[in-house]
Design an enzyme around this catalytic site. Structure first.
Site: not given
Ligand code: IFM
Length: 692
Positions: A281-282, A518-519, A420
């Protein structure tokens, strides 16, 4: 454009084997098709010249990896005794300069990977003892899948995976002058994801390039970069370090994708083999908006990649008993999921990775990318054709995946959201609200086009209306997922310096049982679809989730920075922005496998959408900059529809131009047509008004 401004260059002096892979990634030169690492031109311990090309894979399943191409940057016969090395990446020109001491004396090189003609590369070296290389030292070539040879004074090499491959032909020319020899090398790569390009094609193209010559190609390349910078460069006066970091990021973003065909833009772009070049999704969420607003044809080729995998995604959904299209969490050549199911943990024990099975939000993220592209560009042919098909099939997926309870409320269970650290949760707010948005957007597009039957659209409406989203109007908070508020309330901001991989430091189980995020997760909604969240909910959710976020993913800090700027919390915004801006330049989380291009796209969004308050909204461009007192001015160019729009904000004043004219809405003023004559505004009591 002041090309002598020091913030146009990134310089590394010396050589440290432990840092070398990061340095080589940071100094990658790429043209949207191939990326060449900035390794030194001679063999040094720990250095590895590497060339990768987008979308050319070998292997199957989770082992699917980028094919490593033959390299072209090595000089023969120059073992370095003292690795005294200076490397300067000139971001404005797109040229890497290197200077080093060798056994025979000082050697300097310049290398470029042509932005004007992707696949064409050039190296010029000067110094004593340079001789033409007969085989150009094709390092890294797996002889089982590759071959090398010579033909009429040119060297060639080819390599392939199961389907696609790459071929290169190159030739050296050496001239002697008073200071020693000057060596010019021209090379041409021909790459293809689904066929094996022939050496003859590379040799033919090389002959054509030699007609133009090294200097001609270099001039074209520099002109192509100057043109891109004219419509892309963001100027922040008042913070030179940030200015350099922005340009460094824009440089790698520009190099990641080209116009035409399809672009499989992997997690490290063309700067390294991280995540084996798989597409996440990046690409859709973090990078595509930058390209849509600066080089729409390259954004279109990213969407072409997704559109060509729609069939595979429909098949993936069908196999699992769902309708519509289930885009893969990690995607490579054929669009089937290639996420590893198990990876070794810190103690060597295998850890189950659920993202491939359960990180469903990617389905809505692909749809969001379609919409973002259409909003920036107004590309109606795409919107009515491939774009609508993606919107409709992703909506169908959600319609089949939502479970409706006895009370008529919809749920999406057993999933992983962007955070995650918490797996197999129910009703992740981000996923549910994005699914709701996806259903609504697809339904309105279907109605505009008179497509699909009314029953299906009414069902989408009802599912969207009934989906739970975890929002509590009493507190203004979204609960990240069902049960999240009951977890241990750990405030990671007060425990550890960020960014931090909280699961590694505190242990997976502890983190899973806690509120450490995490994010950006809930907050991604406020960034991506501010119109899709409850009015006034940004403040409370920022206050709640910001201190709980570890930024354990590089995707996270830039999103927070942009939102903090919207909320007027400049001190926090700048601190978080710096984390994103310096992530690769300071090697904060290791750039050894490539730089974090999604972070770089996030940085662009933090500045453009966050500080600049610039975003497309259907037929108009919204503009509402908020800049900190430490910046003297902020200048942002974007392409909206057919217009090149430039916004310059200084304190409480702003000037806008658009060529040709565009519909612009400044703050809460009525929409107006702005053209080539500067339109000026001042902010009084927090509101923009036309300057007298
Ligand atoms: O897409 C990301 C994910 O959100 C977090 N782990 C790394 C992936 C790739 O950058």
């Amino acid at each position: 454009m002041d090309a002598d401004d020091p913030s146009w260059s990134v310089v590394f002096d010396g050589f440290d084997p432990a840092m070398e892979r990061s340095r080589a990634a940071q100094l990658t030169i790429a043209d949207g098709t191939i990326g060449t690492s900035g390794a030194p031109p001679v063999e040094l311990p720990g250095s590895r010249a590497e060339v990768i090309t987008a979308g050319v894979f070998s292997g199957t399943g989770a082992a699917t990896d980028l094919v490593r191409c033959p390299t072209w940057t090595r000089l023969g016969g120059h073992p370095a005794v003292d690795p005294e090395l200076r490397r300067e990446l000139n971001l404005y020109e797109g040229v890497l300069y290197q200077e080093m001491r060798t056994t025979r004396g000082r050697v300097h090189t310049m290398t470029f990977s042509s932005l004007a003609r992707p696949g064409v590369v050039g190296l010029r070296a000067g110094g004593p003892g340079l001789t033409p290389a007969s085989d150009l030292l094709w390092t890294g070539l797996d002889t089982a899948t590759g071959a090398t040879g010579n033909s009429e004074g040119a060297s060639w090499a080819r390599v392939h995976g199961e389907c696609g491959g790459a071929a290169i032909a190159a030739r050296d020319e050496v001239r002697q002058d008073a200071d020693g020899a000057q060596l010019d090398r021209l090379g041409v790569y021909v790459t293809a994801p689904t066929r094996r390009p022939g050496v003859a094609t590379a040799l033919r193209r090389l002959a054509a390039m030699e007609q133009i010559g090294f200097d001609g190609l270099l001039a074209e390349h520099r002109a192509a970069w100057a043109l891109r910078w004219a419509s892309t460069d963001i100027r922040v006066d008042g913070d030179e370090a940030l200015q350099r970091a922005i340009r460094f990021s824009l440089f790698h973003l520009i190099g990641s994708a080209r116009a035409g065909g399809e672009t499989a833009l992997g997690a490290r772009g063309l700067t390294g083999p991280g995540y084996k070049g798989h597409v996440f999704w990046d690409a859709d969420i973090f990078i595509l908006p930058f390209l849509a607003a600066t080089h729409p044809a390259a954004a279109r080729s990213m969407l072409e990649y997704r559109f060509r995998r729609l069939g595979a995604s429909i098949a993936a959904a069908t196999e699992q008993g769902y309708g519509g299209a289930w885009f893969a969490w990690e995607s490579a050549l054929d669009g089937r999921d290639v996420t590893p199911r198990w990876v070794p943990g810190p103690d060597g024990q295998p850890i189950r990775i659920w993202s491939g099975d359960c990180e469903l939000h990617v389905v809505a993220d692909v749809a969001w990318g379609v919409d973002a592209y259409v909003q920036w560009t107004g590309d109606q042919a795409f919107a009515d054709g491939p774009g609508f098909r993606i919107l409709a099939e992703t909506a169908r997926f959600w319609a089949s995946r939502i479970e409706v309870d006895a009370g008529g409320r919809g749920h999406i269970r057993h999933i992983v959201g962007p955070d995650e650290y918490h797996e197999l949760v129910d009703d992740n707010a981000f996923t549910n609200v994005m699914a709701r948005w996806n259903l609504g957007r697809a339904a309105s597009e279907a109605r505009r086009l008179g497509a699909l039957n009314a029953d299906e659209l009414e069902r989408w409406d009802a599912l969207a209306a009934g989906l739970v989203d975890g929002y509590d109007p009493a507190t203004g908070l979204y609960e990240q997922f069902a049960g999240y508020f009951a977890l241990e309330p750990l405030i990671i901001r007060d425990m550890l310096p960020r960014p931090v991989w909280a699961d590694t430091v505190l242990g997976r189980e502890r983190v899973q049982g806690s509120q450490v995020v995490k994010q950006a997760d809930v907050l991604m909604l406020h960034h991506l679809i501010p119109e899709g969240v409850a009015p006034g909910s940004l403040g409370p959710n920022l206050a709640y989730y910001e201190p709980r976020t570890a930024h354990g993913s590089s995707l996270s800090p830039a999103i927070h920075a942009g939102l903090l700027a919207r909320a007027g919390r400049f001190e926090d915004a700048l601190e978080t922005l710096q984390m994103a801006a310096q992530l690769d330049l300071d090697d904060l989380v290791s750039s050894a496998d490539g730089v974090h291009v999604a972070t770089m796209g996030g940085l662009w969004q933090a500045i453009v959408n966050g500080f600049g308050g610039i975003r497309p909204s259907r037929d108009r461009l919204l503009v509402d900059p908020r800049i900190p007192a430490s910046w003297t001015s902020l200048e942002i160019p974007v392409r909206f529809r057919q217009s090149q729009v430039r916004v310059r904000a200084t304190g409480d004043r702003m000037d806008i131009t658009a060529r040709p004219s565009a519909r612009v809405q400044v703050g809460s003023l009525p929409v107006q047509q702005i053209g080539a004559t500067e339109a000026s505004f001042i902010r009084r009591d927090g509101e923009w008004e036309p300057a007298a």
